[in-house]
Enzyme design. Structure first.
Site, PDB file in Angstrom:
ATOM      1  N   TYR A   1      -4.125 -10.144   3.607  1.00  0.00           N
ATOM      2  CA  TYR A   1      -4.500  -8.799   3.959  1.00  0.00           C
ATOM      3  C   TYR A   1      -4.084  -8.618   5.404  1.00  0.00           C
ATOM      4  CZ  TYR A   1      -6.629  -8.154  -0.479  1.00  0.00           C
ATOM      5  OH  TYR A   1      -7.167  -8.082  -1.954  1.00  0.00           O
TER       6      TYR A   1
ATOM      7  N   TYR B   1       6.014  -8.826   8.048  1.00  0.00           N
ATOM      8  CA  TYR B   1       5.711  -7.334   8.543  1.00  0.00           C
ATOM      9  C   TYR B   1       5.987  -6.991   9.837  1.00  0.00           C
ATOM     10  CZ  TYR B   1       2.607  -7.785   4.101  1.00  0.00           C
ATOM     11  OH  TYR B   1       2.424  -7.933   2.800  1.00  0.00           O
TER      12      TYR B   1
ATOM     13  N   ASP C   1       1.049  -1.311  -0.073  1.00  0.00           N
ATOM     14  CA  ASP C   1       0.013   0.131   0.134  1.00  0.00           C
ATOM     15  C   ASP C   1       0.746   1.245  -0.020  1.00  0.00           C
ATOM     16  OD1 ASP C   1      -2.351  -1.419  -0.020  1.00  0.00           O
ATOM     17  OD2 ASP C   1      -2.708  -1.452   2.178  1.00  0.00           O
TER      18      ASP C   1
END
Length: 275
Positions: free
Chosen positions: A237, A165, A99
Site C-alpha cells: 500500500y 509508482y 485505486d
C-alpha cells in the site's frame, strides 16, 4: 457411444471439425430431461490497458439509486466492441487493480479481456482495438487470443514481481536536500510492515503483511512538495508507505522524516509480469 455417434453425424452435416481443447460452441444433450442446450464459450483476449485520466474505475460502479458513482469505467470502454462481436457483456481479469483516482501509465496493466457469449468469433483484434480506443481517457492493447487457464495466471500474478509508482507528496514544514538523501538511504531494500489500511478496513480483514521496497528516487518540486519514484513489491500500500497510516505502516516517509507526509497524487508507471 451416443456422444460419438451424434458427434460424427453433426460433423457430416455441417462439415465442421471437433476441437475438444478450444471449442467455439458446445452442444449439451440432456437425455434425462430430453433437452438440448447450447453453450457459447467466451472470447478471451490477452492484452493490457492504460488509464490516462483519474476517477476511472475498472468496472461500472452503480449506486443504489441507479446513478453512476464515476463518469467512466474500463468496462464501459470495452463495451464499445459489443455490437461488433455480438457479445452480451465485457469482463476484465486484470493482474491487480489501481485505486480509482490513480492513473495507469507507462507499461500498462496486463489483463485478460473477456467477451461473454459472442455470436461473432472471427474478428480482427486490431480493428476491434481501434473501436475500443475511440475515447480520450482509456487505451487498450489487444495482443492475442487467450485460453481460460491464462485467467488464473493473471490473477496469481498480483502476488509476484514488482511495480514502479510515481507519487507527489506534500511534506509538513517543508523538506531539505539532506532529508531527501536520508529517505533514499532508508528505503533501499527495506522490509515494510503493514497492517491493513484504515481506509479499507470496512471491506478487508485486519492482517499484518510484509512487503519490500527495493529503492526510491526523490526530487524537490517546491519547498513542501516532492516527487518520488518508488520501486516496490506488488501488494504494498503506497499511500500508507508515505503517510504511515497512524503508525500502522512502518517504516514510512512520515516516520523517517519525523514530520507528516501525505500522497496527493499517484501514478503506476510499470507493472512487472512475473512468470
Amino acid at each position: 457411444e451416443f456422444k460419438r455417434v451424434i458427434g460424427k453425424k453433426v460433423q457430416e452435416i455441417t462439415g465442421l471439425k471437433v476441437d475438444f481443447e478450444n471449442p467455439e460452441v458446445i452442444v449439451v444433450l440432456d437425455m434425462e430431461n430430453d433437452e438440448i442446450s447450447v453453450i457459447i464459450p467466451s472470447i478471451l483476449i490477452r492484452g493490457r490497458y492504460w488509464k490516462i485520466g483519474r476517477r476511472i474505475s475498472q468496472s461500472k460502479w452503480i449506486r443504489k439509486d441507479g446513478t453512476k458513482k464515476y463518469p467512466l469505467s474500463l468496462e464501459e470502454v470495452l463495451e464499445l466492441a459489443l455490437p461488433i462481436i455480438k457479445a452480451e457483456r465485457a469482463i476484465i481479469h486484470a493482474a491487480g487493480r489501481e485505486d480509482v483516482d490513480v492513473r495507469m501509465l507507462g507499461s500498462g496493466r496486463p489483463a485478460i479481456f473477456e467477451y461473454y457469449r459472442p455470436l461473432k468469433r472471427d474478428v480482427d483484434l486490431k480493428e476491434l482495438e481501434k473501436i475500443v480506443n475511440n475515447n480520450p481517457w482509456v487505451k487498450v492493447s489487444f495482443e492475442a487470443i487467450a485460453r481460460r487457464e491464462h485467467v488464473k495466471n493473471y490473477k496469481t500474478m498480483t502476488a509476484k514481481g514488482f511495480k514502479i509508482y510515481r507519487a507527489l507528496i506534500l511534506v509538513e514544514n517543508g523538506v531539505s536536500d539532506e532529508e531527501l538523501k536520508i529517505l533514499e538511504e532508508k528505503f533501499r531494500n527495506v522490509t515494510i510492515h503493514q497492517w491493513t489500511p484504515k481506509r479499507v478496513l470496512h471491506r478487508r480483514r485486519n492482517t499484518l503483511r510484509t512487503k519490500t521496497v527495493y529503492e526510491i528516487k526523490v526530487r524537490k518540486i517546491t519547498h513542501h512538495v516532492i516527487e518520488a519514484l518508488i520501486k516496490c513489491e506488488r501488494g504494498l500500500y503506497v499511500r500508507e508507505l508515505i503517510s504511515g497510516d497512524d503508525n500502522r505502516t512502518s517504516p514510512s516517509f512520515t516516520s523517517v522524516l519525523n514530520k507528516s507526509a501525505k500522497c496527493i497524487e499517484l501514478d503506476v508507471l510499470y507493472v512487472h509480469e512475473a512468470p
